[in-house]
Design a protein around this motif. Structure first.
Motif, PDB file in Angstrom:
ATOM      1  N   ILE A   1     -49.012 -29.435  -0.618  1.00 18.14           N
ATOM      2  CA  ILE A   1     -50.384 -29.491  -0.180  1.00 18.14           C
ATOM      3  C   ILE A   1     -51.237 -30.413  -0.930  1.00 18.14           C
ATOM      4  CG2 ILE A   1     -52.314 -27.780  -1.025  1.00 18.14           C
ATOM      5  CD1 ILE A   1     -50.425 -25.481  -0.688  1.00 18.14           C
ATOM      6  N   PHE A   2     -50.722 -30.850  -2.091  1.00 20.08           N
ATOM      7  CA  PHE A   2     -51.602 -32.174  -2.666  1.00 20.08           C
ATOM      8  C   PHE A   2     -51.569 -33.371  -2.178  1.00 20.08           C
ATOM      9  CE2 PHE A   2     -50.332 -30.421  -7.370  1.00 20.08           C
ATOM     10  CZ  PHE A   2     -51.469 -29.659  -7.283  1.00 20.08           C
ATOM     11  N   LEU A   3     -50.385 -33.462  -0.881  1.00 17.94           N
ATOM     12  CA  LEU A   3     -50.461 -34.641  -0.069  1.00 17.94           C
ATOM     13  C   LEU A   3     -51.104 -34.338   1.228  1.00 17.94           C
ATOM     14  CD1 LEU A   3     -47.021 -35.900  -1.185  1.00 17.94           C
ATOM     15  CD2 LEU A   3     -49.316 -36.590  -1.902  1.00 17.94           C
ATOM     16  N   PHE A   4     -51.556 -33.147   1.361  1.00 12.72           N
ATOM     17  CA  PHE A   4     -52.338 -32.816   2.730  1.00 12.72           C
ATOM     18  C   PHE A   4     -53.172 -33.811   3.299  1.00 12.72           C
ATOM     19  CE2 PHE A   4     -55.430 -30.550   5.270  1.00 12.72           C
ATOM     20  CZ  PHE A   4     -54.743 -29.857   6.120  1.00 12.72           C
ATOM     21  N   GLU A   5     -53.093 -34.295   4.339  1.00 15.67           N
ATOM     22  CA  GLU A   5     -53.846 -35.188   5.130  1.00 15.67           C
ATOM     23  C   GLU A   5     -53.793 -36.659   4.172  1.00 15.67           C
ATOM     24  OE1 GLU A   5     -57.655 -33.239   5.427  1.00 15.67           O
ATOM     25  OE2 GLU A   5     -57.096 -32.489   7.341  1.00 15.67           O
TER      26      GLU A   5
END
Length: 258
Positions: A140-144
Motif C-alpha cells: 500500500i505504501f507503494l500504491f500508484e
C-alpha cells in the motif's frame, strides 16, 4: 584480477577529511546501503548497484568499484564518476550499472540516490501482468508509486536510456520486467526504504498467490491516504531507522565507515 590489485581497490587511502563533509556523509550512507542490501541477501555477487549523487557536484555520482563484493564496499573505495561520460569497466565500474544509474541521474535532478537489485520475489512480481498489488501495508505504501519497464536485454546500450527515463517518469520505484527493480529517493535512506517495502510486499504477494485464496484489496482512497501518511512519517520521525541500522552494522563490521 590479481590479489594485490584487488587489495589496492578494496583498501585505498582514507578519503575522510580529503572530501567535503557532505560528500563524506554521502559516502558513508551509500556504503551503509551496500552492506544492508548484502546483509539481506538481495545482491548478486559483485553485480547490481547502488548510487548516490555527490552533494554540491550534481554531474557526479558514486558507485561500487566493479570487482568488489557488496560487503567489501567502504566509504573510501566508492568510485566517483561523471554521469555525462560513457564509462565501462576500464573506469573501474560496471558498464550496465553505469548506463542505468547515469540515465536516472541525468534525467531526474530530484534523485540523490538509486538502488538496483535482482531480488527474487520482486523480479518474479515484475513478470506478472498485474504487477505489485496493494495487498499489505508495504504494498500500500507503494500504491500508484511504481513504474514498469519492459525487458530489453542487459542495460549496457546507451540507447535504452530514453526508454528507461520515459517509463520511469517521476515515480520512486520501477519494476524492470524479467530483470529486477530500481528505487530512487532524495537520500540514500529513502531509496533503500522503498526497496524494503517492495521486497516485503512482493514476497507476501507471492505467498498469497500460491495460497489461492480470494484476496481483499483496500479502496484506492484508503491507499492514497496511507501513502501520504507514510511520506510524512519518512520526512520526520521515520528517519531514526537509518542510524539504528548503522549501529547494527557497527556491531558486525564497521569497516564500511572507512
Amino acid at each position: 584480477m590479481p590479489d594485490d590489485l584487488i587489495n589496492a581497490v578494496r583498501h585505498p587511502a582514507s578519503l575522510e577529511g580529503k572530501v567535503s563533509p557532505e560528500e563524506w556523509t554521502t559516502r558513508v550512507d551509500l556504503a551503509t546501503c551496500y552492506r544492508l542490501v548484502r546483509g539481506n541477501n538481495w545482491c548478486n555477487s559483485i553485480y547490481n548497484h547502488c548510487s548516490a549523487r555527490v552533494p554540491g557536484e550534481p554531474d557526479f555520482m558514486l558507485m561500487k568499484a566493479h570487482p568488489l563484493l557488496w560487503d567489501e564496499v567502504t566509504a573510501s573505495n566508492l568510485v566517483k564518476v561523471n554521469i555525462h561520460e560513457e564509462l565501462d569497466e576500464s573506469a573501474g565500474i560496471n558498464r550496465p550499472g553505469f548506463v542505468l544509474h547515469s540515465a536516472i541521474m541525468r534525467a531526474r535532478p530530484d534523485v540523490a540516490a538509486a538502488v538496483h537489485i535482482h531480488e527474487e520475489a520482486s523480479t518474479a512480481i515484475s513478470t506478472t501482468k498485474e504487477g505489485l498489488l496493494p495487498l499489505t501495508q508495504d504494498g500500500i505504501f507503494l500504491f500508484e508509486q511504481i513504474a514498469y519497464h519492459d525487458y530489453q536485454g542487459i542495460t549496457e546500450n546507451a540507447e535504452e536510456r530514453n526508454a528507461i527515463i520515459t517509463n520511469f517518469g517521476d515515480k520512486p520505484v520501477m519494476l524492470m520486467r524479467s530483470h529486477g527493480s530500481v528505487t530512487v529517493g532524495e537520500s540514500v535512506r529513502e531509496a533503500y526504504v522503498h526497496t524494503t517495502h517492495l521486497v516485503k510486499a512482493s514476497q507476501i504477494q507471492l505467498q498469497l498467490m500460491a495460497g489461492g485464496a480470494e484476496l481483499i484489496i483496500p479502496p484506492a482512497e484508503i491507499c492514497r491516504t496511507a501513502v501520504t501518511q507514510h511520506i510524512a512519517h519518512g520526512l520526520g520521525r521515520g528517519q531514526a531507522d537509518w542510524p539504528a541500522w548503522q549501529r547494527e552494522l557497527d556491531r558486525i563490521d564497521e569497516s564500511y565507515r572507512h
